[in-house]
Design an enzyme around this catalytic site. Sequence first.
Site, PDB file in Angstrom:
ATOM      1  N   SER A 101      -9.929   0.086   7.312  1.00 55.70           N
ATOM      2  CA  SER A 101      -9.521   0.047   6.095  1.00 55.70           C
ATOM      3  C   SER A 101      -8.756  -1.077   5.458  1.00 55.70           C
ATOM      4  CB  SER A 101      -8.429   1.443   6.080  1.00 55.70           C
ATOM      5  OG  SER A 101      -9.227   2.607   6.112  1.00 55.70           O
ATOM      6  N   LYS A 125       0.853  -1.361  -0.033  1.00 55.78           N
ATOM      7  CA  LYS A 125      -0.121  -0.001  -0.068  1.00 55.78           C
ATOM      8  C   LYS A 125       0.876   1.174   0.142  1.00 55.78           C
ATOM      9  CE  LYS A 125      -3.815   2.280   2.604  1.00 55.78           C
ATOM     10  NZ  LYS A 125      -4.682   2.103   3.600  1.00 55.78           N
ATOM     11  N   SER A 150      -9.378   2.196   2.967  1.00 58.48           N
ATOM     12  CA  SER A 150      -8.515   2.895   2.295  1.00 58.48           C
ATOM     13  C   SER A 150      -7.587   1.893   1.664  1.00 58.48           C
ATOM     14  CB  SER A 150      -7.938   3.797   3.028  1.00 58.48           C
ATOM     15  OG  SER A 150      -7.018   3.559   4.167  1.00 58.48           O
TER      16      SER A 150
END
Length: 470
Positions: free
Chosen positions: A181, A81, A157
């Site tokens: 997330s 990420k 997210s």
Amino acid sequence: MSQDILSLTATELVAHYSDGRLSPVEVTRAMLAQIERLDGEVNAYCLVDEETTLRYALESELRYNNRAPKGIVDGVPVAVKDVFLTPMWPTLKGSRTIDGNSTLGKSAPCVAALDRHGYVPLGKTTTPEFGWKGVTDSPLCGPTNNPWDPTRTAGGSSGGSGAAVALGMGALGLGTDAGGSIRIPAGFCGIVGLKPSFGEVPHWPASPFGTLAHAGPMTWTVEDCALLMNVMSEADHRDTNAIPRRGVDYLATLRDGVEGMKIAFSPNLGHVEVTREVEASVREAAKVFSRLGATVVEVDPSFSDPLGAFGHLFYGGAANAMRDLGARKREQMDPELVKVAEKAARLSMLDYMGAMNERMALCERMAGFHQKYDLLLTPTLPITAFATNREVPEDWPSTRWPTWTPFTYPFNLTGQPALSVPCGFCADGLPIGLQLVGAKFDDARVLQAGYAYQREAPLTDKRPPLFNQG
């Protein structure tokens, strides 16, 4: 053969590398080809650098040829990420406001640990700006779409890592979770995602969202989740909030089952409106635990919705992330992020302390709850994935994302471990997730229960239709 390779778990890949049936270069090339084929549909990656990735793979292959693998995930391709610092690639966090050059030469603790174990970084995966919401879109990268239906959201997210793992564009994924997330995209994308206990996985630099924020694994199976936890939980002195290392081997008790556990099942926490298909799937999942020898009791933990307290703390974190950004940079940002941050910046110290009082009361409530119950089972989400490029579903009564993820953010407030495991599909073919919540620092038991469930009711052979496209 390529699709067969892409279906293998990280655990299987390591075994095949060791016995010579596969090579890290062969596997990495297959995953890079899958990214090239499919990422235009989902937009999971914001950075792919094949030359660098293949260099890591070749180094791993040479180690296996010399029968000297570097660690327990040597040669395994990983989706990172784009909030984790990587020394060779910039970290932009979905924002035009960050100077990428200023982030080079530094490694986040998870990245440093993976490097010690010989991982192969596939690239950086998408995130909303500063990871501020439960869907993945940003002014810098655009929206990330659901691997099961690209007209829907992947969640956020950590939506990029979720979509990548589901589509075989990474055997393992890294995510962060300050309000759901990791678990939101795990639920929407049909993968496994763990928000570890706060402090269990070192995280640096400290998140602007403070002690709400956790780093954790995103994988296709619970076994891979435990494997990755064995790497991610290694000590790193830079995280001063990390708990002392306890030497936990998350794989050691993984197969011990749930017989004798006392499990609380709450389909709605006493106040959440859940779709009929979601409730039916999680009820069936609860029955599986009973068949496996656990005592399952339908009961609510009896706490009121902590949305207000969470909002003060989370959006205060968003304001904290932007505190040094002037008007010119704010004009380049997601306008909704700017809006919530500017509103939160007007909160008083007493507003903050009131939210902390509510947080502490919830922590005490759940600590007492787990004196009676080993685990709490809930849906991961009350709904399935909705249209992409939206913060909330169409005709939703609120404009803000936490209102549709009421099962996730309470456990960021408490710092407990919470695992999302696929437990079914709705009529439209979209995944449904089951959440397993444990007492603080009982991460190994949460994974043990998730593994028992996944072994009894596996959905791991069902990949998104897009997986085989092309």
